[in-house]
Design a protein around this motif. Sequence first.
Motif, PDB file in Angstrom:
ATOM      1  N   SER A 177       0.829  -1.113   0.437  1.00 58.17           N
ATOM      2  CA  SER A 177       0.205   0.213  -0.064  1.00 58.17           C
ATOM      3  C   SER A 177       1.083   0.991  -0.090  1.00 58.17           C
ATOM      4  N   SER A 197       0.090   4.319  -2.299  1.00 58.96           N
ATOM      5  CA  SER A 197      -1.217   5.283  -1.796  1.00 58.96           C
ATOM      6  C   SER A 197      -0.475   6.844  -0.786  1.00 58.96           C
ATOM      7  N   ASN A 253      -6.425   6.994   4.537  1.00 61.41           N
ATOM      8  CA  ASN A 253      -6.705   6.362   3.307  1.00 61.41           C
ATOM      9  C   ASN A 253      -4.766   5.760   2.335  1.00 61.41           C
ATOM     10  N   TYR A 254      -4.174   6.613   3.326  1.00 61.32           N
ATOM     11  CA  TYR A 254      -2.643   6.785   2.570  1.00 61.32           C
ATOM     12  C   TYR A 254      -2.126   6.611   3.929  1.00 61.32           C
TER      13      TYR A 254
END
Length: 592
Positions: free
Chosen positions: A46, A50, A113-114
Amino acid sequence: MKKLLSLLTASMLLVLPVWGQKGGKAKPAGGAKKGATAAATTAQKSAMTSRIALIMGNDNYKIPRFVLQNCKKDADMMVDALQKCGFKILYCANADRNTMIKKISEFAKQLPNYDVALVYYSGHGAVLDNVQYMMPTDVISPYQEENGGELEFKNSAVDIESTVLAEFNKRQNKINFLILDACRTNFNDDKRIVGSKAPDMVEESKSKFDQHTGTTIIYTTGFRHRSFEGMYTEELVKRLPYSPKDYKLMLNEVTAAVLDKQEKMNIKGLQQPQISEGNYKEFCFSINAKNIVIEPEDTGQVVRTVNVNNPKPDPVKTNVNTNNTAVISTPSDKTQPSYNDMKFIEGGIFEMGSNTNQADEAPAHKVQVGAFHIAATEVTFGEFRQFMNETGYTTDAEKAGSSWVLKDAKWVQQDGITWKCDAAGNKRTNTEVNQPVLHVSFNDAIAFCQWLNKKTGKQYRLPTEAEWEYAALGGINHTETKYAGSNEINEVGWYNANSGGTTHTVKMGKKPNIIGIYDLSGNVAEWCSDWYSDDYYRKSDKVNPAGPAKGGSRVIRGGSWLSESDKCRAAARDYAPANYSSHTVGFRLVLP
């Protein structure tokens, strides 16, 4: 002069304490667990993509004297560079307070979300009542009493603590960056406003801002130092999308480039970039390098991702996953011992010392040195930890309960500092085993050699001063370079202008000398076996000199991460008592 004045427009908003200018000089008296591996790997994947950044640049201020020239341009360059690094970009330029607050709020809502978050700000900044502010274009000067003065300034500026850092504090196990290309006008101490981001500072305010540990803060310059508008960001954006290195090494390259530019402009030392790290995690901005580390806690194992086509050496276990990266698990104390990487030095004759520098380096004199081996690197924290674990030895710093550090431009004995600590006094983690050990005395180094000799059946020892200098210059094929391997310190050494205020992993970032020896100039200064005497060179033995028969201090060579470049010269000498330890001194081994 006109050109110079046009450049003097960007100063630091916040800084670390300025490190001393006499680094190295001794002043003693006056990964995841098994069940968590999959989760960690998922987080790494991720983190590869991200990424989010908020970019802000203000230069068109309503107060005429506040108007700047290149802050929006710098922000635009950062947008382009970070897009190449895979960041989603939020952006505002020449923004009033309402716009900045809305943009920060929008950024905050997306943060969960990051995995990687970055805020970049270029423009005016200030301190008032120990609170740090970014200044929107509609900011009210605290000295415009008719408009409400200091109270209205606070209401019209943007408090970094309660906005950006408050949001970053919720992300303790993720990667956060704050880049501040802004001034730190101290309104409490300096009752002036000038049309530049570089007013003279009076006294550094104490602020809880400096206590934040979850974010890496990049300052374009240090306290009481000027910053040239565009200079730092210009060098940073060149490297962000393309460097495959860990960001710390990249930032040190940026610092070196900024300092070189100043020297060519005859304005050396006016800008001193600095880095404040909190909960450091290895990270590479380039999306092609794929070498991110996610290690939220000290678990005894490191989990990394690397490019399958160019894996890192010595993996214990490698598995290829579906996104063309390899997941490598290695024990966190895995390290290549310095005593297994010894370089042979053929004996020969060289000119030791210097007639043109410090008095104790003179006279330059011919010396013959026999053959020996010397370690390619300094003894590491991981090696020294093994020694300590196996022997239960008590170091001199542990006996004293303290070690010497440079604090507020003064050498002091700081309580609680031992060999387990880094240059800032923080306890080292399992990811730092390949950092050079610090806070070790001459006595500790001798004890390490005795343990190693018993363990291996060999005869490891400290180098003599002559052996050290001979090796630094390249042995029998020696050259007349100023430093160990080059006339340019930035090529071979970590010192006060490029180190970022800390030591660096051995064999990383700098070239070795001609025979493959690293960090003889800078990183950490190194104990030698000789007693020190300031006039020894006048009566030195001509063959294998081993120093005076007795003395009060032992020789230290090479300079450190804290030293001025002059102290990192191959001929430079230093000294300290045998029980002295500090955050600048370590050692390396030789073998007959």
